[in-house]
Design a protein around this motif. Structure first.
Motif, short mmCIF file in Angstrom:
data_model
loop_
_atom_site.label_atom_id
_atom_site.label_comp_id
_atom_site.label_asym_id
_atom_site.label_seq_id
_atom_site.Cartn_x
_atom_site.Cartn_y
_atom_site.Cartn_z
N LYS A 85 0.84 -1.20 0.00
CA LYS A 85 0.00 0.00 0.00
C LYS A 85 0.87 1.25 0.00
N TYR A 86 1.91 1.24 0.83
CA TYR A 86 2.83 2.38 0.89
C TYR A 86 3.48 2.62 -0.47
N TYR A 87 4.09 1.59 -1.04
CA TYR A 87 4.78 1.74 -2.31
C TYR A 87 3.84 2.18 -3.43
N GLU A 88 2.64 1.64 -3.42
CA GLU A 88 1.72 1.91 -4.53
C GLU A 88 1.04 3.27 -4.44
N HIS A 89 1.39 4.06 -3.43
CA HIS A 89 1.06 5.48 -3.46
C HIS A 89 2.03 6.25 -4.36
N PHE A 90 3.25 5.73 -4.52
CA PHE A 90 4.31 6.45 -5.23
C PHE A 90 4.43 6.04 -6.70
N LEU A 91 4.34 4.76 -6.97
CA LEU A 91 4.61 4.28 -8.32
C LEU A 91 3.68 4.85 -9.39
N PRO A 92 2.40 5.11 -9.10
CA PRO A 92 1.57 5.74 -10.13
C PRO A 92 2.06 7.14 -10.53
N ILE A 93 2.74 7.83 -9.63
CA ILE A 93 3.26 9.15 -9.96
C ILE A 93 4.33 9.03 -11.04
N ALA A 94 5.21 8.05 -10.89
CA ALA A 94 6.25 7.83 -11.90
C ALA A 94 5.63 7.42 -13.23
N ARG A 95 4.65 6.53 -13.19
CA ARG A 95 4.04 6.09 -14.45
C ARG A 95 3.30 7.24 -15.13
N LYS A 96 2.61 8.05 -14.34
CA LYS A 96 1.87 9.19 -14.91
C LYS A 96 2.78 10.11 -15.71
N HIS A 97 3.98 10.34 -15.20
CA HIS A 97 4.89 11.29 -15.84
C HIS A 97 5.94 10.61 -16.72
N GLY A 98 5.89 9.29 -16.82
CA GLY A 98 6.86 8.58 -17.64
C GLY A 98 8.28 8.70 -17.12
N LEU A 99 8.42 8.57 -15.79
CA LEU A 99 9.72 8.71 -15.15
C LEU A 99 10.18 7.39 -14.55
#
Length: 317
Positions: free
Chosen positions: A54-68
């Motif tokens: 749950k903790y990690y999956e708060h962050f990973l969508p941010i990277a995917r959204k911006h292609g980073l």
């Protein structure tokens, strides 16, 4: 097999993200009990692993959204021998949780990685002692002590190891040497006090230059973590070779000192807008700093705000 161990994508440049203050987020936002600030205890049962996911999956969508890209830390900052013994973990049990930590982030990579979002698995290694207090060790002793975790990570899918919240040169040198012996790319992340110096008075410049000299510059790069930008901005010098070795920042949310934070029983999330602007200013002044994350008090909201300001198309980066 490790995917990026022989060619770390973040070392080639481009904006990469990492996560925030894992332990503070787990305690204050997710209600988890972490003895000795040790998140690795959550790896031993299904509910604990679910909280980490749950903790990690708060962050990973941010990277995917911006292609980073994303440097994904294991929950092992405290999973070393001395800290483990304090909470009843003997070496075999510690070995198992370090391996489990890599397996968990490898599962996340399978789920979230895309061509535009490479995910680097990073074995997180913390200080032998309290990162806010001086640790008296010779480099050889530090190498011997930290080889326990480094060697475990070398046998997993981990792409690299990072020594996080280092406050002495000797410990940094020891970990770098242990990583080199194990064939693991290594990052050293120093923490500083409000005067921009390590707790023993060593300047950030001296710490980086001395570590490079003692290790034949074996660390892949350096970072600064667990301090607010106002504490280390003044310690940086443009166009200096040592500063170009710093590729990342994981700042605290709060501008309070380590001593003040140590005594606090509430979460200080700081000023997200101000923190984001300071990250952007650091990137403009020091182009080598392109790996962005957070430390104590930060969470996915901070990372999202930082990313919005620091993206090349934001108009402020």
């Amino acid at each position: 097999m490790a995917k990026y161990r022989h060619a770390l994508p973040q070392a080639a440049g481009g904006l990469f993200l990492s996560d925030g203050g894992m332990e503070t987020a787990l305690i204050f936002l997710q209600g988890q009990h972490l003895p000795q600030f040790a998140s690795f205890v959550l790896l031993e049962d299904e509910n604990g692993r679910a909280e980490l996911m749950k903790y990690y999956e708060h962050f990973l969508p941010i990277a995917r959204k911006h292609g980073l890209g994303f440097v994904l830390d294991t929950a092992t900052w405290r999973a070393s021998l001395d800290w483990g013994r304090l909470i009843g973990f003997e070496p075999d049990r510690l070995r198992a949780v370090n391996i489990a930590a890599v397996d968990l982030v490898a599962t996340l990579r399978d789920r979230w990685e895309t061509r535009a979002t490479p995910i680097v698995l990073n074995g997180a290694i913390g200080p032998r002692g309290d990162g806010y207090k001086i640790a008296r060790m010779e480099a050889a002793e530090a190498q011997d002590y930290h080889a326990f975790q480094v060697d475990i990570f070398a046998g997993t899918q981990a792409d690299m190891v990072s020594a996080i919240t280092m406050n002495t040169i000797n410990e940094a040198v020891g970990i770098a040497r242990a990583a080199k012996a194990a064939g693991m790319p290594c990052v050293i992340s120093f923490t500083v006090e409000i005067d921009g110096k390590l707790i023993d008075g060593t300047t950030l410049r001296a710490a980086i230059e001395a570590t490079d000299e003692a290790t034949s510059a074996s660390p892949a790069y350096y970072m600064v973590n667990c301090a607010h930008p106002i504490h280390f901005e003044q310690a940086l010098e443009r166009d200096e070779a040592w500063v170009t070795r710093i590729h990342g920042v994981r700042a605290n949310a709060s501008a309070r000192s380590h001593a003040e934070l140590d005594e606090s029983d509430t979460l200080d999330i700081g000023d997200m807008a101000d923190l984001s602007r300071r990250y952007s200013a650091l990137m403009r002044a020091f182009p080598s700093m392109h790996i962005l994350g957070g430390c104590c008090g930060t969470d996915h909201r901070h990372l999202a705000a930082i990313c919005e300001v620091c993206m090349p198309d934001s108009g402020m980066a």
